[in-house]
Design a protein around this motif. Structure first.
Motif, PDB file in Angstrom:
ATOM      1  N   MET A   1     -66.114 -19.852  97.608  1.00 49.08           N
ATOM      2  CA  MET A   1     -66.386 -21.192  98.116  1.00 49.08           C
ATOM      3  C   MET A   1     -65.929 -21.189  99.360  1.00 49.08           C
TER       4      MET A   1
ATOM      5  N   ALA B   1     -66.263 -25.214  83.720  1.00 48.73           N
ATOM      6  CA  ALA B   1     -65.039 -25.835  83.884  1.00 48.73           C
ATOM      7  C   ALA B   1     -64.588 -26.158  82.711  1.00 48.73           C
TER       8      ALA B   1
ATOM      9  N   PHE C   1     -63.931 -22.646  86.304  1.00 51.32           N
ATOM     10  CA  PHE C   1     -63.093 -23.797  86.937  1.00 51.32           C
ATOM     11  C   PHE C   1     -62.215 -24.255  85.961  1.00 51.32           C
TER      12      PHE C   1
ATOM     13  N   ALA D   1     -68.671 -26.643  92.271  1.00 48.06           N
ATOM     14  CA  ALA D   1     -69.577 -25.997  91.243  1.00 48.06           C
ATOM     15  C   ALA D   1     -71.091 -26.429  91.892  1.00 48.06           C
TER      16      ALA D   1
ATOM     17  N   PHE E   1     -71.819 -21.700  86.273  1.00 49.54           N
ATOM     18  CA  PHE E   1     -70.219 -22.008  86.528  1.00 49.54           C
ATOM     19  C   PHE E   1     -70.134 -22.918  85.243  1.00 49.54           C
TER      20      PHE E   1
ATOM     21  N   HIS F   1     -59.250 -22.680  89.836  1.00 52.28           N
ATOM     22  CA  HIS F   1     -60.370 -21.844  89.232  1.00 52.28           C
ATOM     23  C   HIS F   1     -59.508 -20.603  88.735  1.00 52.28           C
TER      24      HIS F   1
ATOM     25  N   ASN G   1     -66.171 -17.093  87.209  1.00 52.04           N
ATOM     26  CA  ASN G   1     -66.779 -18.492  87.194  1.00 52.04           C
ATOM     27  C   ASN G   1     -66.427 -19.504  86.499  1.00 52.04           C
TER      28      ASN G   1
ATOM     29  N   ASP H   1     -69.415 -16.504  92.426  1.00 54.54           N
ATOM     30  CA  ASP H   1     -67.995 -16.601  91.949  1.00 54.54           C
ATOM     31  C   ASP H   1     -67.201 -18.001  92.604  1.00 54.54           C
ATOM     32  N   CYS H   2     -66.329 -18.577  91.811  1.00 57.48           N
ATOM     33  CA  CYS H   2     -65.625 -19.544  92.326  1.00 57.48           C
ATOM     34  C   CYS H   2     -64.801 -19.259  93.699  1.00 57.48           C
TER      35      CYS H   2
ATOM     36  N   VAL I   1     -63.624 -30.058  91.548  1.00 59.64           N
ATOM     37  CA  VAL I   1     -64.353 -28.961  90.739  1.00 59.64           C
ATOM     38  C   VAL I   1     -65.725 -29.131  90.437  1.00 59.64           C
TER      39      VAL I   1
ATOM     40  N   TYR J   1     -57.104 -25.506  96.444  1.00 55.02           N
ATOM     41  CA  TYR J   1     -58.384 -25.183  95.753  1.00 55.02           C
ATOM     42  C   TYR J   1     -58.225 -23.975  94.724  1.00 55.02           C
TER      43      TYR J   1
END
Length: 586
Positions: A408, A146, A361, A394, A144, A353, A359, A404-405, A390, A349
């Motif tokens: 979650m 960010a 953020f 992750a 992941f 992302h 992937n 994948d984000c 974030v 959330y």
């Protein structure tokens, strides 16, 4: 080319990036933090020196101060940096990051590219970075990523959807939006600091500075002190704040020195006679550039909504603070218009992302929001709680081997955030075995109600004015938790009172500093002991933090936990907001 591998790559070492990296590492992820400057902190660093504000709206919403990592950083700074040195603040952030075993820090390193597979779904496989000082190139592979760069460099290299400028009213039906879309945005500012030398200190301006008169300082462009100036040194929003950044920096320097020339030499400010410049920022503090697009785009309607959202992972309270793109050139238009509301707002959330890079953020000023909503979310403490969300997400995703984000488990994320002392409107934290205990005295059971602060009904319909803290009857006190049968205890978390009703800020402004305490907070429990079945397992003599975590070498079975609060920093009665007891690592 140096090859690196991690669970999580954070691009950008401002407040949101630091919080994202710390949160991920503390939740078990391996992290590479890439920062293009020599120091951490972004707009709060010694290079720019903007003070951090957030949900408490510069003290106008007492008690709404951010907890979690933001509170940890502020408390340590107040206790160890009473001299208000921004360089000491830099060092504290550096110490926090390099002391975390799971983080590899790359300073003076520019994120320059991304390796991407188109999918579906589209995803980043590696970030590319360059450190000129060592002539090294890095390929950093991770699960992941960010983008906490502010400008959105990583996301743009990866092909993430983004927007720039101001939306039209017709797009989201926002009353505060422009009649038609444009590419203008908030500008940049260049701060300075000056010092009183006790004797006249002349100033001769370079020939190239801007010239100002009294008539140029209208509409919140106030000159009320000389040691720290001024957020309204703003310019460049009418240009491209990315491609025209060097032009903006030079003009901001012309403006900063031009205003100081006016202060020193116009005769309108005789009180400045003994002041001399001590520091001028080498770079500007940038407010706005790219904003990424997520599954959720935060709008003005979300900011105005006091309801608690079930998908919230962060919150804010700063007003929608809109500035004219032209900054000082927009005079006599007001330097800012702050659209006030009494409540707190939730940030979902889906605003953190990417909607098209699986992937990726983002956290900070580049989250998924309209220009109007961004005006409330862009302040650094709000960016910091987003960064913690974030980083936590992750780490949880990497641990569960999700790719994948969007996969979650939001209930798990929200629970972990609240366990880590992050406040989410309307949400109660999981206090674990403490919920099953009986308390002596019985009034102490409030520390297991899952709400770790006092609330204000003005914040939203989810808030009450009931007590959520236990308070000792004297200068010391104790709480006893008992279970009918022995329970396995591995982790104990305590949340103390650290004066959330008071603003806590590092600022070059004496006026702003008067509202804070540059010391350990007097309410905070300084000395405490923990006993399991009578045996001392921990004793802390010099605590300055609100949230303390005690982990045993292995789970230990016990029928009782005694918390002895022996002294506060101010000598007043100890107060505890929350006790968590967990049988395993959380």
């Amino acid at each position: 080319m140096i090859e690196l591998q991690a669970d999580f790559v954070v691009a950008g070492g401002g407040i949101s990036g630091v919080c994202a990296a710390l949160a991920a590492a503390r939740n078990g992820a391996s992290v590479v933090l890439v920062q293009n400057r020599s120091v951490l902190g972004g707009n709060a660093s010694s290079e720019i020196r903007m003070h951090i504000v957030g949900a408490d709206a510069h003290g106008k919403k007492p008690g709404a101060r951010e907890t979690g990592l933001m509170e940890e950083l502020r408390l340590e700074d107040a206790a160890t940096n009473p001299q208000r040195s921004f360089s000491v603040w830099d060092l504290m952030l550096y110490d926090k990051v390099i002391s975390e075993p799971g983080i590899s820090l790359l300073l003076d390193t520019d994120l320059v590219g991304a390796e991407v597979v188109d999918g579906p779904p589209r995803r980043i496989t590696a970030a590319l970075a360059v450190r000129q000082s060592t002539e090294d190139t890095f390929r950093i592979r991770a699960k992941f990523f960010a983008d906490c760069t502010g400008d959105g460099r990583l996301g743009s290299e990866a092909g993430a959807d983004f927007t720039e400028g101001r939306e039209a009213q017709s797009e989201f039906n926002e009353p505060l939006a422009q009649p038609s879309r444009d590419r203008q945005r908030l500008g940049s500012s260049m701060m300075f600091m000056a010092r009183d030398h006790g004797r006249p200190m002349p100033f001769k301006a370079p020939a190239w500075v801007r010239k100002f008169g009294k008539e140029d300082f209208q509409g919140h462009r106030d000159i009320f002190s000389y040691e720290y100036g001024y957020w309204w040194f703003e310019w460049g929003g009418q240009l491209d704040t990315l491609k025209d950044d060097e032009t903006i920096r030079r003009e901001c320097l012309r403006i900063a020195l031009g205003v100081w020339d006016y202060v020193k030499n116009s005769g309108d400010h005789p009180g400045s006679a003994n002041y001399a410049l001590d520091w001028v920022a080498p770079i500007t503090g940038k407010r706005e550039s790219r904003r990424f697009l997520g599954p959720v785009i935060l709008t003005e309607h979300d900011i105005r909504n006091p309801e608690a959202r079930p998908d919230a992972v962060a919150y804010g309270g700063w007003p929608m603070d809109l500035h004219p793109p032209g900054g000082v050139d927009a005079n006599p238009e007001s330097a800012c218009t702050q659209h006030w509301f009494p409540h707190l707002f939730s940030i979902p959330y889906g605003a953190y992302h990417s909607r098209n890079v699986a992937n990726l953020f983002f956290a900070g000023r580049n989250i998924s929001a309209t220009h109007v909503a961004f005006a409330a979310t862009r302040v650094m403490a709000t960016c910091g709680v987003g960064g913690q969300a974030v980083g936590t997400a992750a780490a949880l995703l990497a641990r569960s081997e999700k790719a994948d984000c969007a996969e979650m488990d939001l209930s798990a994320l929200r629970q972990q955030l609240s366990i880590d002392d992050c406040f989410l409107p309307g949400h109660r934290s999981g206090t674990g075995l403490a919920r099953e205990a009986t308390f002596v005295p019985a009034t102490a059971a409030v520390v297991a109600d899952g709400i770790a602060r006092d609330l204000n009904p003005a914040w939203g319909p989810w808030a009450d004015d009931a007590p959520h803290a236990w308070q000792a009857e004297g200068a010391s006190g104790e709480i006893l938790l008992q279970w009918p049968e022995p329970v396995a205890i591995f982790e104990i978390r305590l949340t103390f009172d650290t004066g959330l009703q008071r603003e806590l800020i590092l600022s070059g402004s004496t006026q702003a500093t008067r509202k804070t305490l540059r010391a350990p907070q007097p309410e905070c429990v300084r000395h405490y002991r923990l006993r399991l079945d009578g045996m001392v397992i921990a004793e802390v003599m010099d605590n300055i933090q609100r949230h303390r975590v005690h982990r045993l070498p292995e789970p230990t079975r016990a029928r009782s936990l005694l918390i002895e609060c022996l002294a506060t920093h101010g000598g007043g009665p100890p107060r505890i907001y929350e006790v968590q007891v967990h049988p395993e690592l959380v």
